[in-house]
Design an enzyme around this catalytic site. Structure first.
Site, short mmCIF file in Angstrom:
data_model
loop_
_atom_site.label_atom_id
_atom_site.label_comp_id
_atom_site.label_asym_id
_atom_site.label_seq_id
_atom_site.Cartn_x
_atom_site.Cartn_y
_atom_site.Cartn_z
CG HIS A 13 -21.20 63.32 13.66
ND1 HIS A 13 -22.22 62.66 13.05
CD2 HIS A 13 -21.04 63.10 14.90
CE1 HIS A 13 -22.67 61.88 14.32
NE2 HIS A 13 -21.80 62.32 15.40
CG ASP A 34 -21.87 62.92 9.53
OD1 ASP A 34 -21.23 61.81 9.95
OD2 ASP A 34 -22.62 63.58 10.33
#
Ligand SMILES: [Co+2]
Ligand SMILES: [Co+2]
Ligand SMILES: [Co+2]
Ligand SMILES: [Co+2]
Ligand SMILES: [Co+2]
Ligand SMILES: [Co+2]
Ligand SMILES: [Co+2]
Ligand SMILES: [Co+2]
Lengths: 434, 434, 434, 434
Positions: free
Chosen positions: A100, A103
């Site tokens: 993501h 992240d």
């Protein structure tokens, strides 16, 4: 090079009899199964979020992990995190990973700031990937953690959030495209509701359909050749998530005319939360030609939330791969571990061992599935059970109408006799292979 | 006249303060709610099977009820059963009832024999209905109890069972049509699987789709003007039933081009088994214009099977009717009690009291729902929450694309600020009315 | 000799590589595992009820099986049933079986009549057992099927039912004793409630405690040396069963002073219904020295009722036997299959194959468990994790008080540092053996 | 005075017809119910943690609330938080509140530092309480959030954590005592396990028993007159928590000889997670004289985790208070709302409204329960159902033995006849009052 995995050598295949906790006992990337390298069947991916961004918290407790890249709010530490991640990919010989946006980059002061951070880290990743085999299986946007998404992303009552979501997904699709990602995933953890009392279901579903159409349009516009995937989950964090399960997602895609453009990323844990076995979800998607990719992480059967554990049950995993192989394999998809360590598993060694064990379980499952396919016993049982339908009479009947069928039945010509379904015999058969 | 309900007088409305256990305290058929008689809103129906055919067995125990029409294998006792049933309809002032073929006629030696019994009892019913107000809400075929259906009806691996099913449904549709039934229902309790190991999912779904198309064709052929309904249930008796929940059924109908022809009969207990609230299922069907009818019987929240209990929780029932009223009401559908007595509730009085209590609960729920609609508080909250979408800018954005939206967001013009969802305040609001 | 199993030869051990569906691949009775014959570890038992008395019904369907001993209301057919049962015991080489009174004898016109039937069939069984190895693992009374038990047996609001229960259990204990049974089991499927509204919980629990004390007294009076066992189950058929799970039963036994006299018969399916893993229930009972016997039949994880399926998952079964072996084995208990065929599994061959597969799964599980014990890896991990408690200081602290401990902590001498729980590493370890 | 609740006036009772969202419609503290003031029956408490320390995070999302006392790591802001909390107590007229140490004081650098902070804030609280009616219902120690507790508190494999736990509880008991708290609660969220593979169940249970004995000893040593309570919960955060449910806790207390010293704090949400209705848990505790206090917060029936929502269903709440009233009331206990706002409920007004609604629901439930007790219908039904047991014959039988009972039964003198359990009639009865 970081010191995080300093004591851990690359994992090698040492065969089923080794007692080495950090060796592959079953996963042998170059071994050929049904005419294809094991690595090419399984297409393993590390989930960046669980393995590197999650800090060990749960609803009743704070961070337990202490990593060199904590706290995760600065770019320099984001790079240390990336260094460690790619070191792990090397140790595992991992062909893929997934991320993501949230992240991998620190949140910026505003959208533009976050985007700058994101682009910088994407370039940093690309530098690392130049000299490595590890590729991007898929990218995705985290549109559930920040408070702005609390009431949904594309289904938010506030059109500004829809806009922010669209802009976010655009940047994540751009990055995925730039990195050569093979798929782009959307998981709508907040696309659902907490209470119907404050929710306009019809409007929200239409907005979600429209959003997904924009995703597809944008994919074509930028020439992204990967697959667009949606990931079903029935609930958590939402009380109800619109992408409840495979059948619900397929119905949604068909309603909005997207059934030819979007496939499913299925997760074992989410299947269980929705009241299904994982092989059910795979079979449902395969029956519609919409099997895209899998998250092969299990849920605890005694826990009512998504525990996202590494797989450890060969019989279950084998049935999943059996249905995948029958459907022609994973295509552009792969076997992602959307799995996190237990929060008491503090050590770098735990992180490596968890992946090694999971990869081995999948390898055993794949080999068992392939053996069943080569043996042909299940296929033969199925052909035999439905053989009646292969006759001309049966096909004619199927294409006739109630009146003509009724005439045959009332005359006494048709008087069906039950035949054993042989479930236990088939279960025993499977146990010969797992 | 049977002696079964001999001591029980017709139930009358006596108002909320009566302590009479056999009086309506809230259900007042002629009372006007939102411009319509309560009876015409609620359209109550008795389920013949649970109230008259079920004998009190459960998986661990045999029959507990001892009725004058037991054992149920002879036509003369089928007529005694019918006598008692219509006496109960009279006592309750019930406008509707529902049947499966197998509830009302003894099984014959073969299809033709069963059909003769069926036709005889249909005529017997018609005789009774001549002088009464009670009408048929819907008919349906029991294609799950006899061993011939053990592996499914339209989805059976044996085409002879498909044929037998087609002939059976034809006769039930004929009878429903003849009796002036307002709907025809299909519940596929065995249309699913026990194990994927012996199941060709794709083939079975196609057969089920084809079967339903035949139903629709036959409806038009005979000029039946009622609504065709399918009833979702996730499982039990099957491990997995294809008609899992509303969303799954809707996706199925759309796949087979039946979304304009078939609606849903939703049951509270089945909603719960599928992991949904009942109002969720109603809202999902309503959002697609596929709300047909309801089975207003609850499941025990602590039991994992379909307990089919009479409703007893006003707050839950009120939210269901709220969504029904907002969807324009039940149309040709009604409020069926697909509910059975607990097997310890042995007496005729228990059977009457259970219906009286259920009808009262529904009446209270309806009135609460109507009051919320008249007050308008929930609607206003919804309008306010989504007001942003009513602007031209928002609609333009919705019809634009990722690039143009991105330009607006990255420029900093859009920076969404969360607003309270006010869930507790809305829950408190509802509690003013229930 | 009946013709029921006519085509099926005795099952022999043929090793893991055989493709013969009716051979043992892992169960080799004389093979020595941890110094004991496999047969003596596992002590398999057939459940007479599911294998011979159950007719294939479910809550939505009638009988599917057609057996030579149907209908089961005559003594001559009860003997044919017994003939077939013992033929199956021979085919499987089964060391044990179990019964309820109602499985083996037709119901009589009254208590005395049922008892005469019971005694006649017990003698018939004894005749068969003379020349055979098969012994009785346990007997039990069916006090849940007949309508007289609908509101409970020992917990019934009617003292006459308590009396009838006492008389019934006496006859079943007598018969068990006469047949040399090694245990006597009580499962209280109706000892619980459907609604608290009509239930005096305190009174019912006291009656149940008193009843169990009578059982223990009677055991001693007649000199029965077997073990008295209670079988936990959380619900079904009751909404709530008093013997909810192992911990609840243990608390109950302790309250009524029976903890030294009664042990537990644990079932995997019931563990799952109660929200536990099976190894949890075994470990809880073992921790209290109350592990008696097991019913090794699984539940479907996606079904909310007791599916009573034959076991088929080696990793799960292995963990159960691991805890059993650590607790010193099954003692007078055994491995009963309280499992029924799926109702579509119509054939005699299905019945044999189901047992063969189950016995093989258990044999694999046992061998894996034994290998883990011999390897010692789990034990070593446990010793290491709790090593701190073996010090004198820790034991002194444990026997001290808050004030003295506080003094040490506030001084800063004690500052605990988390250590990894190593869960994934231990799971991987187990997967080396299963 | 803070500005947090600046716009919100004290809540007053305005009767059922008010449309004011911030008024009591049913809770009228001085209204007398069954001879006691409503406030004295209900003894409401605010949970400091959820209302003031929880920041709106969930497993997939970060903080949504923005409070003047954030971030919560400084003493000055802890005092602002306390100011706001007591302002809310005043607005609600709340008689009680509850805390964990970690809710009210910032964590220090070490144990002694945390203790200094704790003592400072306790004094600050005491200052506020001087001029107010609000009292401490109970205190408790948070031994689950900090990473040191990740493997348990008193059940930790590391004796140093046991010591740290003992010292912590000592300080919390001291503070509770000093503040005049009426109970002291222990909830063992980490006292359980994630996997049996790394858990010595027997040892951990013994340590937990020993710890609780120390608590009781210390209570007597310091002269604390309040009640010691344990709070059952089956799981979450642990996969399995030792204090699973009421029956498990009671068995545990009895095993360690603490059944006369410790009672239960029961929570509706935890009952549901354990597979029970809340009235079940209350009835079980009451049957043993161990009903201590309640956390009246519901769980969502469709979510598999502890949602800790404010109560909103009168029929459910009424049955709970019915069992409480029959047990003699809450004693030193109270009605705590261990409930948090939904994370989208951002505003101060949401926090007030949630409490107002919950208090009203409880007041309605209490009044309905009292009315049922005054009417006596349920009691009469119970007396009638069990009347057979009141005879001398029945009591003699209960105290006799199997042989003498058998003689009576076999002679045919006893032939029990089922009587209706009247469940639906009793459910209808309850609906007259709720
Ligand atoms: Co997940
Ligand atoms: Co996932
Ligand atoms: Co139902
Ligand atoms: Co129904
Ligand atoms: Co069972
Ligand atoms: Co059992
Ligand atoms: Co809670
Ligand atoms: Co609580």
């Amino acid at each position: 090079m970081t010191q995080f995995f300093a004591d851990i050598a690359p994992i090698t295949y040492q065969g089923p009899d080794t007692a080495n906790a950090l060796a592959f006992r079953h996963y042998n990337p170059n071994e050929v199964v049904l005419g294809k390298r094991m690595e090419d069947h399984l297409r393993f991916a590390v989930a960046y979020w669980h393995s590197f961004a999650w800090e060990g918290g749960d609803p009743f407790g704070a961070q337990t992990f202490e990593r060199p890249w904590h706290p995760q709010d600065q770019m320099d530490r984001a790079k240390i995190k990336a260094d460690a991640a790619f070191e792990m990919f090397d140790i595992l010989g991992q062909p893929y990973f997934c991320w993501h946006d949230a992240d991998i980059r620190p949140e910026g002061a505003d959208f533009a700031g976050s985007l700058r951070n994101f682009e910088e880290i994407i370039d940093y990743f690309l530098g690392k990937m130049e000299s490595r085999k590890t590729r991007l299986l898929w990218g995705t946007a985290n549109m559930f953690s920040h408070r702005r998404w609390m009431s949904g992303a594309s289904t938010n009552p506030d059109p500004d959030v829809f806009a922010y979501s669209a802009a976010t997904v655009k940047t994540c699709m751009d990055a995925t495209h730039k990195m050569g990602g093979e798929n782009y995933v959307l998981w709508g953890g907040r696309e659902g509701y907490e209470t119907l009392l404050n929710t306009d279901l019809t409007r929200e579903l239409d907005h979600m359909g429209r959003f997904l159409s924009m995703v597809v349009d944008y994919k074509h516009k930028i020439g992204f050749k990967g697959t667009i995937l949606v990931e079903p989950k029935p609930q958590e964090p939402s009380k109800h998530q619109y992408d409840f399960d495979a059948a619900t997602c397929i119905g949604f895609l068909r309603k909005y005319g997207l059934e030819g453009e979007v496939k499913l990323n299925l997760e074992q844990g989410h299947a269980i939360l929705a009241g299904h076995s994982f092989e059910h979800e795979v079979a449902v998607a395969a029956a519609e030609g919409m099997l895209g990719s899998i998250d092969m992480n299990r849920n605890d059967y005694q826990s009512g939330w998504d525990t996202d554990q590494f797989p450890n049950n060969v019989p279950e995993v084998a049935l999943t791969y059996y249905h995948i192989l029958r459907a022609g394999g994973l295509g552009t998809g792969g076997t992602n571990f959307d799995a996190k360590l237990r929060r008491q598993s503090l050590d770098a060694k735990d992180l490596i061992a968890a992946h090694v064990g999971a990869m081995d379980i999948c390898a055993r499952g794949l080999k068992a599935a392939a053996a069943m396919i080569e043996d042909g016993g299940l296929d033969a049982a199925l052909r035999d059970r439905y053989a009646g339908w292969d006759s001309n009479d049966a096909q004619e009947m199927l294409n006739s109408d109630f009146d003509s069928i009724f005439a045959n039945v009332v005359s006494g010509k048709i008087n069906p006799q039950p035949r054993s379904g042989r479930q236990e015999i088939l279960e025993n058969y499977v146990n010969r292979f797992v």
